[in-house]
Enzyme design. Structure first.
Site, PDB file in Angstrom:
ATOM      1  CG  ASN A  32      -1.165  11.558  -1.491  1.00 42.02           C
ATOM      2  OD1 ASN A  32      -1.594  12.633  -1.090  1.00 42.02           O
ATOM      3  ND2 ASN A  32      -0.301  11.480  -2.483  1.00 42.02           N
ATOM      4  CG  ASN A  74      -0.396  -0.198   2.521  1.00 38.43           C
ATOM      5  OD1 ASN A  74       0.640  -0.833   2.670  1.00 38.43           O
ATOM      6  ND2 ASN A  74      -1.038   0.359   3.526  1.00 38.43           N
ATOM      7  CB  CYS A  87      -8.814  -4.676  -3.457  1.00 38.59           C
ATOM      8  SG  CYS A  87      -7.625  -3.340  -3.204  1.00 38.59           S
ATOM      9  CD  GLU A 113      -5.484  -5.937  -1.239  1.00 36.24           C
ATOM     10  OE1 GLU A 113      -4.895  -4.835  -1.124  1.00 36.24           O
ATOM     11  OE2 GLU A 113      -6.328  -6.340  -0.421  1.00 36.24           O
TER      12      GLU A 113
HETATM   13  N1  THU Z   1      -5.372  -1.396   2.457  1.00 39.05           N
HETATM   14  C1  THU Z   1      -4.843  -2.236   1.513  1.00 39.05           C
HETATM   15  O1  THU Z   1      -3.698  -2.056   1.076  1.00 39.05           O
HETATM   16  N2  THU Z   1      -5.623  -3.253   1.071  1.00 39.05           N
HETATM   17  C2  THU Z   1      -6.901  -3.492   1.473  1.00 39.05           C
HETATM   18  O2  THU Z   1      -7.568  -4.354   0.920  1.00 39.05           O
HETATM   19  C3  THU Z   1      -7.451  -2.749   2.600  1.00 39.05           C
HETATM   20  C4  THU Z   1      -6.714  -1.512   2.981  1.00 39.05           C
HETATM   21  C5  THU Z   1      -4.558  -0.282   2.927  1.00 39.05           C
HETATM   22  C6  THU Z   1      -5.039   1.060   2.428  1.00 39.05           C
HETATM   23  C7  THU Z   1      -4.485   1.991   3.487  1.00 39.05           C
HETATM   24  O3  THU Z   1      -3.158   2.332   3.121  1.00 39.05           O
HETATM   25  C8  THU Z   1      -4.431   1.127   4.748  1.00 39.05           C
HETATM   26  O4  THU Z   1      -4.578  -0.205   4.327  1.00 39.05           O
HETATM   27  C9  THU Z   1      -5.517   1.450   5.754  1.00 39.05           C
HETATM   28  O5  THU Z   1      -6.761   1.440   5.166  1.00 39.05           O
END
Ligand code: THU
Length: 157
Positions: free
Chosen positions: A65, A62, A111, A75
């Protein structure tokens, strides 16, 4: 009126030792991707890895920003890399993990929809391996199991 029920089949592995070796490698790759997470705002590191049909592994993490809605999930970043760097390869499986290791790491709705698009595009099920609590791993044979009644391009015709 007819009342209908939806059933989802999935597997729960108590630990990675029960998994086929190629999936252990996929999970390890997702765990290594955690180091690439940029998540100063939520502090929630997510790692993803994709296994392509020729055995290639692709990572995603992830990327946040200061303008919160612009945060990108692990994902979808992994899917973008797979689609751009390996456009000819179908996606066999995806693993999703978080640094916080005591939770089931549920992929967000956005996602799920984007993984579903990839599954539809390749006409090949994408096996989902998801980190569960206490070292467990959950597997779903298709993203469709995590997105019942998913919207797809066919609905636009
Ligand atoms: N996040 C993901 O990378 N994948 C998901 O399916 C759920 C949430 C990340 C987004 C954000 O950077 C952090 O988790 C908190 O929501």
């Amino acid at each position: 009126m007819v009342e209908l029920k939806l059933q989802v089949e999935y597997c729960c592995y108590a630990s990675t030792t029960e998994l086929p070796l190629e999936y252990v490698a996929l999970l390890d790759c997702a765990k290594k991707a955690l180091a690439k997470s940029y998540s100063p705002y939520s502090g929630f590191k997510v790692g993803a890895a994709i296994l392509l049909e020729d055995g290639t592994l692709v990572q995603g993490a992830n990327q946040e920003n200061a303008s919160y809605p612009l945060c990108l999930c692990a994902e979808r970043n992994a899917l973008a890399v797979a689609n751009i760097q390996h456009p000819q390869q179908k996606i066999k499986a995806m693993a999703v993990v978080a640094e916080k290791d005591d939770i089931f790491v549920s992929p967000c709705g956005a996602c799920r929809q984007v993984i579903w698009e990839n599954e539809q595009r390749n006409q090949t099920p994408i096996l989902m391996l998801i980190q569960g609590p206490q070292g467990s791993v959950y597997s779903f044979t298709s993203i469709g199991d995590l997105l019942p009644f998913g919207f797809s391009g066919a609905d636009l015709l």
